[in-house]
Design an enzyme around this catalytic site. Structure first.
Site, PDB file in Angstrom:
ATOM      1  N   LYS A   9     -29.372  46.079 -22.855  1.00 47.77           N
ATOM      2  CA  LYS A   9     -30.110  47.314 -23.138  1.00 47.77           C
ATOM      3  C   LYS A   9     -29.884  48.060 -24.308  1.00 47.77           C
ATOM      4  O   LYS A   9     -28.703  47.949 -24.686  1.00 47.77           O
ATOM      5  CB  LYS A   9     -29.993  48.349 -22.043  1.00 47.77           C
ATOM      6  CG  LYS A   9     -28.409  48.585 -21.444  1.00 47.77           C
ATOM      7  CD  LYS A   9     -27.531  49.146 -22.314  1.00 47.77           C
ATOM      8  CE  LYS A   9     -27.364  50.627 -23.070  1.00 47.77           C
ATOM      9  NZ  LYS A   9     -26.498  51.035 -23.816  1.00 47.77           N
ATOM     10  N   TYR A  39     -29.334  55.350 -19.766  1.00 48.80           N
ATOM     11  CA  TYR A  39     -28.823  55.208 -18.293  1.00 48.80           C
ATOM     12  C   TYR A  39     -29.565  56.454 -17.370  1.00 48.80           C
ATOM     13  O   TYR A  39     -29.648  56.119 -16.105  1.00 48.80           O
ATOM     14  CB  TYR A  39     -27.473  55.582 -18.398  1.00 48.80           C
ATOM     15  CG  TYR A  39     -26.745  54.090 -18.930  1.00 48.80           C
ATOM     16  CD1 TYR A  39     -26.258  53.158 -17.891  1.00 48.80           C
ATOM     17  CD2 TYR A  39     -26.271  54.200 -20.288  1.00 48.80           C
ATOM     18  CE1 TYR A  39     -25.840  51.918 -18.481  1.00 48.80           C
ATOM     19  CE2 TYR A  39     -25.648  52.999 -20.758  1.00 48.80           C
ATOM     20  CZ  TYR A  39     -25.495  52.045 -19.742  1.00 48.80           C
ATOM     21  OH  TYR A  39     -24.821  50.961 -20.265  1.00 48.80           O
TER      22      TYR A  39
HETATM   23  P1  NAD Z   1     -20.455  45.833 -31.483  1.00 50.24           P
HETATM   24  O1  NAD Z   1     -20.558  46.267 -32.791  1.00 50.24           O
HETATM   25  O2  NAD Z   1     -19.244  45.813 -30.751  1.00 50.24           O
HETATM   26  O3  NAD Z   1     -21.027  44.126 -31.518  1.00 50.24           O
HETATM   27  C1  NAD Z   1     -22.128  43.686 -31.944  1.00 50.24           C
HETATM   28  C2  NAD Z   1     -22.156  42.291 -32.313  1.00 50.24           C
HETATM   29  O4  NAD Z   1     -23.228  41.939 -32.828  1.00 50.24           O
HETATM   30  C3  NAD Z   1     -20.977  42.208 -33.266  1.00 50.24           C
HETATM   31  O5  NAD Z   1     -20.080  40.908 -33.019  1.00 50.24           O
HETATM   32  C4  NAD Z   1     -21.943  41.798 -34.833  1.00 50.24           C
HETATM   33  O6  NAD Z   1     -21.172  40.995 -35.569  1.00 50.24           O
HETATM   34  C5  NAD Z   1     -23.016  41.185 -34.174  1.00 50.24           C
HETATM   35  N1  NAD Z   1     -24.040  41.115 -35.236  1.00 50.24           N
HETATM   36  C6  NAD Z   1     -24.888  40.169 -35.411  1.00 50.24           C
HETATM   37  N2  NAD Z   1     -25.722  40.607 -36.384  1.00 50.24           N
HETATM   38  C7  NAD Z   1     -25.387  41.905 -36.698  1.00 50.24           C
HETATM   39  C8  NAD Z   1     -26.051  42.699 -37.888  1.00 50.24           C
HETATM   40  N3  NAD Z   1     -26.990  42.407 -38.653  1.00 50.24           N
HETATM   41  N4  NAD Z   1     -25.248  43.963 -38.022  1.00 50.24           N
HETATM   42  C9  NAD Z   1     -24.165  44.301 -37.193  1.00 50.24           C
HETATM   43  N5  NAD Z   1     -23.774  43.296 -36.134  1.00 50.24           N
HETATM   44  C10 NAD Z   1     -24.362  42.317 -36.134  1.00 50.24           C
HETATM   45  O7  NAD Z   1     -21.611  46.266 -30.347  1.00 50.24           O
HETATM   46  P2  NAD Z   1     -21.573  46.467 -28.915  1.00 50.24           P
HETATM   47  O8  NAD Z   1     -21.101  47.589 -28.300  1.00 50.24           O
HETATM   48  O9  NAD Z   1     -21.106  45.127 -28.306  1.00 50.24           O
HETATM   49  O10 NAD Z   1     -23.086  46.295 -28.301  1.00 50.24           O
HETATM   50  C11 NAD Z   1     -24.174  45.413 -28.572  1.00 50.24           C
HETATM   51  C12 NAD Z   1     -25.104  45.458 -27.717  1.00 50.24           C
HETATM   52  O11 NAD Z   1     -24.767  45.773 -26.304  1.00 50.24           O
HETATM   53  C13 NAD Z   1     -25.931  46.794 -27.948  1.00 50.24           C
HETATM   54  O12 NAD Z   1     -27.285  46.485 -27.553  1.00 50.24           O
HETATM   55  C14 NAD Z   1     -25.485  47.689 -26.898  1.00 50.24           C
HETATM   56  O13 NAD Z   1     -26.310  48.542 -26.378  1.00 50.24           O
HETATM   57  C15 NAD Z   1     -25.175  47.058 -25.700  1.00 50.24           C
HETATM   58  N6  NAD Z   1     -24.052  47.314 -24.559  1.00 50.24           N
HETATM   59  C16 NAD Z   1     -24.330  47.390 -23.431  1.00 50.24           C
HETATM   60  C17 NAD Z   1     -23.565  47.945 -22.619  1.00 50.24           C
HETATM   61  C18 NAD Z   1     -23.481  47.950 -20.828  1.00 50.24           C
HETATM   62  O14 NAD Z   1     -22.644  48.521 -20.501  1.00 50.24           O
HETATM   63  N7  NAD Z   1     -24.420  47.209 -20.704  1.00 50.24           N
HETATM   64  C19 NAD Z   1     -22.335  48.364 -23.042  1.00 50.24           C
HETATM   65  C20 NAD Z   1     -21.927  48.350 -24.540  1.00 50.24           C
HETATM   66  C21 NAD Z   1     -23.175  47.757 -25.387  1.00 50.24           C
END
Ligand code: NAD
Length: 367
Positions: free
Chosen positions: A133, A218
């Protein structure tokens, strides 16, 4: 016609088998192990790592592959999760996953604005997609993703982990059974203080928006499952205390209201500037439900007019991935949907909220 219960009882199966998805029960009757969904994670960031750890305890889903742009991360994950080299991909060669018969589905956990491109590429490669999401950065993109998955004959699920959480499901069942009477009001408070100003969440090109895309969704999604209906209009107001950190297109705080066909209303807050904001409140003519925290990683704390709910905490992502495996492999129907259409409903509401902020007008939501 033989019912499932009769079939299983004839087969001499236990109550445990009766609680399992049908194909699991048949598999058990035939002395076979239920099928396991073999998953690759795309995007090895902080949430990807949380999902990977949670999957260690899954019975129906297994982490078998990774897609990342960082070779050192791939190596670490290979060691930590015993992932074979032939199941590791970069963003450049991910189309080759099409020929990999050992991967059934890919979980897209990359920044929001990349979800569309990644989901469509994986659908074209013939893999089922679980996408985090918000499913995209607007409804138009969401529609394209749904169309691509349909054309490819693969399933698209959105990572709505709360749709499988025990307290949430208990309240949703009570609401559907009329225990709260006519539910006419929902309040959703969603927020946290965001840190590092250089992160992708504060860069519109990668996030598609600010707090609304990340945490406000949410309250949008919660209002819909707690009230059991979809809104027909929104009004919204934005405030900004730090225009340097929260640039054009990155919302810091939005308060918004939604109106529903039954006459119910929802009043919600989405912010990147306040902590301890994770609360749902549902009010009906005969009772109420309150959850605080309501959508964090847990334990979720919930009560109704009849007293506290007592559900043992289970890591949300473990339950989510087992249930999603049952949806993909067995066609199980969840109580609260997690398909692309469900994600799209939220995207339509996000679009309407941004329009309401811009115009100051009440905005109708397309059906
Ligand atoms: P994060 O920054 O920790 O991780 C993102 C990942 O994407 C990294 O490993 C990064 O290297 C990679 N990536 C690939 N291409 C990229 C680019 N062009 N620029 C930047 N990063 C790139 O972020 P996160 O917290 O893991 O969030 C990722 C997704 O998960 C988001 O859509 C967020 O909304 C979702 N999320 C959902 C929940 C949940 O509870 N459902 C919780 C946290 C995050």
């Amino acid at each position: 016609m033989t019912t499932r219960r009769h079939f299983l009882q004839k087969a001499g199966l236990t109550t445990l088998a009766l609680s399992l998805p049908f194909s699991d029960s048949i598999a058990q009757a035939m002395g076979q192990e239920p099928k396991v969904l073999r998953v690759a994670i795309m995007g090895l960031g902080s949430y990807g790592a949380r999902v990977a750890d949670a999957m260690k305890d899954c019975s129906r889903a297994k982490l078998v592959g990774v897609i990342s742009g960082t070779p050192s991360k791939i190596e670490q994950w290979q060691q930590k999760y015993s992932i074979p080299a032939q199941n590791c991909y970069s963003y450049d060669n991910v189309a080759e996953i099409k020929n990999n018969k050992d991967i059934d589905a890919v979980y897209v956990i990359t920044p929001n604005a990349l979800h569309k491109e990644h989901t469509i590429a994986l659908a074209k490669a013939g893999k089922h997609v679980i996408c985090e999401k918000p499913m995209a950065v607007n409804a138009r993109e969401g529609q394209e993703m749904i169309a691509a998955c349909k054309a490819a004959g693969v399933q698209l699920l959105i990572g709505y982990r709360m749709h499988f959480e025990a307290n949430t499901l208990d309240i949703v069942k009570k609401q559907r059974a009329g225990e709260f009477g006519k539910t006419l009001f929902f309040q959703g408070l969603s927020g946290f203080i965001i840190g590092d100003p250089s992160q992708w969440r504060l860069n519109k090109a990668l996030s598609g928006g600010g707090a609304m895309m990340d945490i406000g969704v949410y309250s949008i999604n919660g209002a819909r499952y707690m009230l059991g209906e979809d809104p027909i209009w929104v009004t919204a107001q934005e405030t900004k205390t730090d225009p340097i950190k929260f640039k054009e297109g990155i919302d810091e705080t939005i308060t918004f209201q939604m109106g529903f066909p039954s006459g119910a209303t929802a009043s919600c807050l989405s912010t990147y500037s306040l902590n301890y904001l994770d609360k749902f409140f549902l009010s009906g003519t005969k009772g109420f439900a309150e959850m605080q925290p309501s959508t964090g990683y847990g334990p979720i704390k919930a009560k109704t007019h009849s007293g506290p709910l007592e559900h043992t905490h289970v890591t949300h992502q473990t339950t989510q991935m087992d249930e999603m495996a049952a949806i993909i492999l067995d066609g199980k129907q969840p109580l609260i949907p997690v398909d692309g259409e469900e994600g799209l409903k939220d995207m339509h509401i996000v679009d309407a909220i941004f329009k309401a902020v811009k115009t100051g007008q009440k905005v109708s939501i397309p059906k």
